[in-house]
Design an enzyme around this catalytic site. Structure first.
Site, PDB file in Angstrom:
ATOM      1  CG  ASP A  93      -1.986   0.936   1.304  1.00  0.00           C
ATOM      2  OD1 ASP A  93      -2.411   1.378   0.226  1.00  0.00           O
ATOM      3  OD2 ASP A  93      -2.477   1.238   2.417  1.00  0.00           O
ATOM      4  CG  ASP A 115       0.750   7.571  -3.515  1.00  0.00           C
ATOM      5  OD1 ASP A 115       0.624   8.412  -4.418  1.00  0.00           O
ATOM      6  OD2 ASP A 115       0.216   7.680  -2.394  1.00  0.00           O
TER       7      ASP A 115
HETATM    8  P1  13P Z   1      -8.971   4.722   5.601  1.00  0.00           P
HETATM    9  O1  13P Z   1      -8.062   5.571   6.444  1.00  0.00           O
HETATM   10  O2  13P Z   1     -10.202   5.476   5.208  1.00  0.00           O
HETATM   11  O3  13P Z   1      -9.276   3.416   6.222  1.00  0.00           O
HETATM   12  O4  13P Z   1      -8.188   4.433   4.223  1.00  0.00           O
HETATM   13  C1  13P Z   1      -7.218   3.402   4.155  1.00  0.00           C
HETATM   14  C2  13P Z   1      -6.424   3.459   2.899  1.00  0.00           C
HETATM   15  O5  13P Z   1      -6.713   4.148   1.950  1.00  0.00           O
HETATM   16  C3  13P Z   1      -5.233   2.583   2.836  1.00  0.00           C
HETATM   17  O6  13P Z   1      -4.481   2.818   1.688  1.00  0.00           O
HETATM   18  O1  G3H Z   2      -3.514   4.761   3.624  1.00  0.00           O
HETATM   19  C1  G3H Z   2      -2.849   4.543   4.629  1.00  0.00           C
HETATM   20  C2  G3H Z   2      -3.084   3.351   5.455  1.00  0.00           C
HETATM   21  O2  G3H Z   2      -4.173   3.541   6.317  1.00  0.00           O
HETATM   22  C3  G3H Z   2      -1.845   2.953   6.176  1.00  0.00           C
HETATM   23  O3  G3H Z   2      -1.574   3.760   7.243  1.00  0.00           O
HETATM   24  O4  G3H Z   2       0.828   4.365   7.042  1.00  0.00           O
HETATM   25  O5  G3H Z   2      -0.361   4.468   9.257  1.00  0.00           O
HETATM   26  O6  G3H Z   2       0.206   2.267   8.196  1.00  0.00           O
HETATM   27  P1  G3H Z   2      -0.131   3.717   7.981  1.00  0.00           P
HETATM   28 ZN    ZN Z   3      -4.541   4.861   0.982  1.00  0.00          ZN
END
Ligand code: 13P
Ligand code: G3H
Ligand code: ZN
Length: 331
Positions: A93, A115
């Site tokens: 992510d 990203d």
């Molecule tokens: P939320 O903070 O709305 O749960 O979004 C999570 C997200 O986009 C992780 O990439």
């Molecule tokens: O989009 C972000 C996710 O919620 C991950 O959050 O970077 O605090 O692990 P984090």
């Molecule tokens: Zn995100």
């Protein structure tokens, strides 16, 4: 070099194709620890949903990348043991560099997000293409992003949001070769997605957020018909959790999320991946706070992490069944 295929994981290609055809979205749930992973897998097995296990760079730092990768491998076996071989993707992510994406691909991730949304357009294109060129050699799928979401998390922060420009998407997708595109249409990261002055209030005084920009989504779909679209920042911030937290020693102020009806509507379109992290954090925090207040003598972590895990499972099943529509889509 470890291939995700040897671990029993899948990439997102087939999953997204089916999701668009079927008018539902795949849940992408973030995880950092064992209880979250158990809840995600047991929920998705029980409701027969495919799932994307999502690891942020913050999660990697917190839990150790090797441990998380082995947990994902364990998740495949755990699902089988629970009785259903659901498709599981292990996804990075918000990858912020080629090196991070490469490292994840080399250790068994089946999908990565690069990203580059904060970069100037041409730099975003160049970086995304570099990741795609590497990832595709190993049949790993790549998510890119155009447009900037507001909201602050550990590793993701933007003071000012700007919506995705539909006129850029054809060029971006064709120049980079990405497999899916995250867009900005008014969702936002975290539990405080909107400032009170951006919202109205309902009769109970609860903040009502501004509606998502479905007009922009429709324009994007017109430009790239049938192309997989991703929504980040899609937690709904259930007010029952906010209430439990605040009546058990917490101090969350003006926490507000994306209404579930809007996500249901989005899931029926080309939006085929919906990211949810904050709602899981709220569910766990609510249950842990409750145990601590109700049973101050309790000190066995299983006695507070267990109820948190049970509540998480309920939350994830609800998302699949009632919000994303992914439940019942695995034979
Ligand atoms: P939320 O903070 O709305 O749960 O979004 C999570 C997200 O986009 C992780 O990439
Ligand atoms: O989009 C972000 C996710 O919620 C991950 O959050 O970077 O605090 O692990 P984090
Ligand atoms: Zn995100």
């Amino acid at each position: 070099m470890i291939s995700y295929k040897d671990l029993g994981l899948v990439n997102t290609r087939e999953m997204f194709k089916k999701a668009i055809e079927g008018g539902y979205a795949i849940p992408a749930f973030n995880f950092n620890n064992m209880e979250q992973m158990q809840a995600i897998i047991s929920a998705c097995v029980e409701c027969s949903s495919p799932v994307i296990l999502q690891v942020s760079s913050g999660a990697r730092k917190y839990a150790n990348q090797t441990l998380l990768r082995y947990m994902a491998q364990g998740a495949v076996e755990y699902a089988k043991e629970l009785g259903k071989n659901i498709p599981i993707v292990l996804h990075l992510d918000h990858g912020n560099s080629f090196e991070l994406c490469k490292s994840c691909i080399d250790m068994g991730f089946s999908s990565v997000m690069i990203d580059g949304s904060h970069l100037p357009y041409d730099e975003n294109v160049a970086l995304t293409k570099q990741v795609v060129d590497y990832a595709h050699q190993f049949d790993v799928t790549v998510e890119g992003e155009l447009g900037v979401l507001a909201g602050v998390e550990d590793e993701v922060s933007a003071e000012v949001a700007h919506y995705t420009r539909p006129e850029e998407v054809v060029d971006f997708v064709s120049k980079t070769g990405v497999d899916s595109l995250a867009i900005s249409i008014g969702t936002s990261h975290g539990a405080n997605k909107f400032k009170p002055e951006q919202c109205t209030r309902n009769a109970d005084g609860i903040l009502v957020p501004p509606p998502l920009r479905f007009d922009i989504l429709e324009e994007i779909e017109k430009q790239i018909p049938g192309f997989p679209i991703v929504l980040h920042g899609s937690s709904s911030v259930p007010q029952e959790y906010v209430k439990i937290i605040n009546t058990h020693g917490g101090a969350l102020k003006d926490a507000v999320g994306i209404p579930e009806e809007e996500l249901r509507k989005a899931a029926k379109s080309a939006v085929c991946k919906i990211n949810i992290d904050s709602d899981g954090r709220l569910a766990m925090t609510a249950m842990v706070r409750k145990v601590f207040v109700d049973n101050p003598a309790e000190f066995d972590p299983r006695k507070y992490l267990g109820p948190a895990r049970d509540e998480l499972k309920k939350l994830y099943m609800h998302k699949c069944e009632n919000v994303l529509g992914s439940a019942g889509t695995v034979e």
